[in-house]
Write an enzyme that holds these catalytic residues in place. Sequence first.
Site, PDB file in Angstrom:
ATOM      1  N   GLU A  45       0.831  -1.195   0.000  1.00 49.59           N
ATOM      2  CA  GLU A  45       0.000   0.000   0.000  1.00 49.59           C
ATOM      3  C   GLU A  45       0.875   1.258   0.000  1.00 49.59           C
ATOM      4  OE1 GLU A  45      -3.840   1.609   2.614  1.00 49.59           O
ATOM      5  OE2 GLU A  45      -2.562   0.003   3.390  1.00 49.59           O
ATOM      6  N   LYS A 114      -9.239   3.218  -2.711  1.00 46.77           N
ATOM      7  CA  LYS A 114      -9.588   2.420  -1.535  1.00 46.77           C
ATOM      8  C   LYS A 114     -11.009   2.763  -1.078  1.00 46.77           C
ATOM      9  CE  LYS A 114      -7.470   1.013   2.893  1.00 46.77           C
ATOM     10  NZ  LYS A 114      -6.317   1.219   3.794  1.00 46.77           N
ATOM     11  N   CYS A 175      -5.707  -3.432   2.017  1.00 51.95           N
ATOM     12  CA  CYS A 175      -5.532  -3.544   3.471  1.00 51.95           C
ATOM     13  C   CYS A 175      -6.841  -3.625   4.252  1.00 51.95           C
ATOM     14  CB  CYS A 175      -4.666  -2.388   3.969  1.00 51.95           C
ATOM     15  SG  CYS A 175      -3.883  -2.720   5.574  1.00 51.95           S
ATOM     16  N   SER A 359      21.257  -1.102  33.962  1.00 52.27           N
ATOM     17  CA  SER A 359      21.090  -0.997  35.418  1.00 52.27           C
ATOM     18  C   SER A 359      21.315  -2.300  36.148  1.00 52.27           C
ATOM     19  CB  SER A 359      19.673  -0.504  35.722  1.00 52.27           C
ATOM     20  OG  SER A 359      18.722  -1.508  35.375  1.00 52.27           O
TER      21      SER A 359
END
Length: 708
Positions: A45, A114, A175, A359
């Site tokens: 896309e 789309k 999509c 750490s």
Amino acid sequence: MGHLITLATCSLNQWALDFEGNTARIIQSIQEAKAAGASLRCGPELEICGYGCLDHFLEQDLYLHCWEMLERILTDKSCHGIILDIGMPILHRNNRYNCRIIALDSKILMIRPKLWLANDGNYREMRYFTPWERPQHVEEYYLPRKIQLIQGAVKVHFGDCVLSTPDTCLGFETCEELFTPKAPHIDMGLNGVEVFTNSSGSHHTLRKLDVRLSLILEATRKSGGIYLYANQQGCDGDRLYYDGSAMIIINGNIVAQGTQFSLNDVEIVTATCDIEEVRAYRFAPSRALQAVQAPTYQRIETKFSLSSDADDIDPFIAPSPKLAPRYHIPQEEIAMGPACWLWDYLRRSKAAGFLVPLSGGIDSCATAAIVFSMCRIVIEAIKAENAQVIADVRRIAGAFEDEGWLPYTPEELCKNIFHTVYMGMEKQSSVETRSRAERLAADIGAYHTDMNIDTVFNAEKNLLTQSTGFEPQFKVHGGSATENLALQNIQARTRMVTAYYFAQMLPTVRKRRGGGSLLVLGSANVDECLRGYLTKYDCSSADINPIGSISKTDLKAFIAWASDAFSLPILNEFIHAIPTAELEPIMENYVQSDEADMGMTYDELSVFGKLRKEAKLGPYGMFQRLVHEWKDKCSPRETAVKVKRFNHFYAINRHKMTTMTPAYHAEGYSPDDNRFDLRPFLYPPFFESWSFKKIDDEVDRIEKRAAK
């Protein structure tokens, strides 16, 4: 006419606004598809401009540059002889559309906008584009002048139409349309479309691929067809990692599947399919009865065939075999997704490497392990002779070595690009955390620095005493909660400043050619962000954060898995260590504990996070759900206390999320304020809220009923 067709889809590592780079990758994918014998190539896309352009989609320049790049593709003769499905945005009648360009031999056959736009979570397509809410409607689009010269015509068809070839019919989805209840492929399939393409910009979330894959399989399982799925793969320039997984399905069965995580900029997936299998699959009379009632699509005709003439077919070519779907377990997803995202960010930012304040706790340990995983993936790509990766490694890591140098182990690469710093305090830091940090850095090959920051801490602390005469004390020395928190925050914020100082100077200290500074990585997990259990502008403030959307529970599982997968037994020590910020002095009868400070466990935080975001429950809804789910471990009143405590601290600390380091998106309950989780950061007091009063009333009602 034959019935075997070879089709190609792909995953491309596109980059927002990298017009020329994106176009080069598109052309490479077309050339590789042709070399594999494919007659159709489907791409991701918005592949010409990149999916993550955000508000740049509102700029006229972007549309101009997309047409200029499309012109480059159309006029490249190496891209002829194959039907092309290419993604780019188009301005039509003053509206912006997310479109598919269907082209062949320098000519645009049709433009398909789309229909349904993604507009939730990480997606804001309605901000930029207009959905084509006119099913089966087709009109004319006037081409730009330069394209008219190539086309030999002024306009082309624009709308919800399909492409008819002499041997089959093609339909196109984009999509989000796949995820809708009435997806376009349903009506297209009933109308006789046999080959579908879906061009996506779908991002990685832990455990998401199986959901996506089930929808893709279902698209052809009911009524047959060949389905091509294309996707981006890599960091497009934002928090998301697009996780590829290009695939080809026929009648609900996978016949080709690409990688989910990879350092390849271009990955082509091809399969040979038999169209006759689709026609045989569509035998049911019930389907036929629905087909004659289905809406009709305008068919755009082309003389180009996807299959070869029967006499020209190689007798040794057969349909691609069915494959079982491939999934990664969540621990592998954590090892690979953020690692590939980090590599893309590093190579594209032109930085000298990474620095992590190590750490000795599990969060910074997980961040270091992900960087080490990245180095492992890079070394595998070097062994596979990936030219782009080799060039990037020589540019980034080779600045410390002779020209032409290449690493042969992950540890060797780690030594050059990964830097860790332990910033301890004489009375707050334990021997165990310091030792774990040092030994982990040594085992993965990182360049490690060990120091104490007492001098800086005391200088900052004494400013108040010199100015006001007041000397703050830690809680264990008799100080108030306010004093205790202020002294902890001095340490935390000192570490942030120190981390950036070392990130700028260590490449110089190590005599890196060409200078450059390191990217500082954050190590705050999603649960700490959700609860606000961190200091604003401390070492959780960094350039990027690979674990900022991953839960402590998943991180512990990842570390346990990585201890064996990466042959790093030291990781087991981090799993069993009590989570602690080590910001208060260690006493004989007191050691600071994260979960004791928070008043809840990390596992409980994950539950609250999922209920808040994914289940969309407020405080009262959370209580109603958990009073049943936790009935075996908590009384209703205890559950109410935990629910109210979480929502109170979530509310008063929400402001911290407005400044949090951009984090790799991995969990569906991420509290990322920048785009994914849009909520206020100044809340009314929850302890005075109506929802808390409702919880209290419900607890009273339950207890009275239980007492009868």
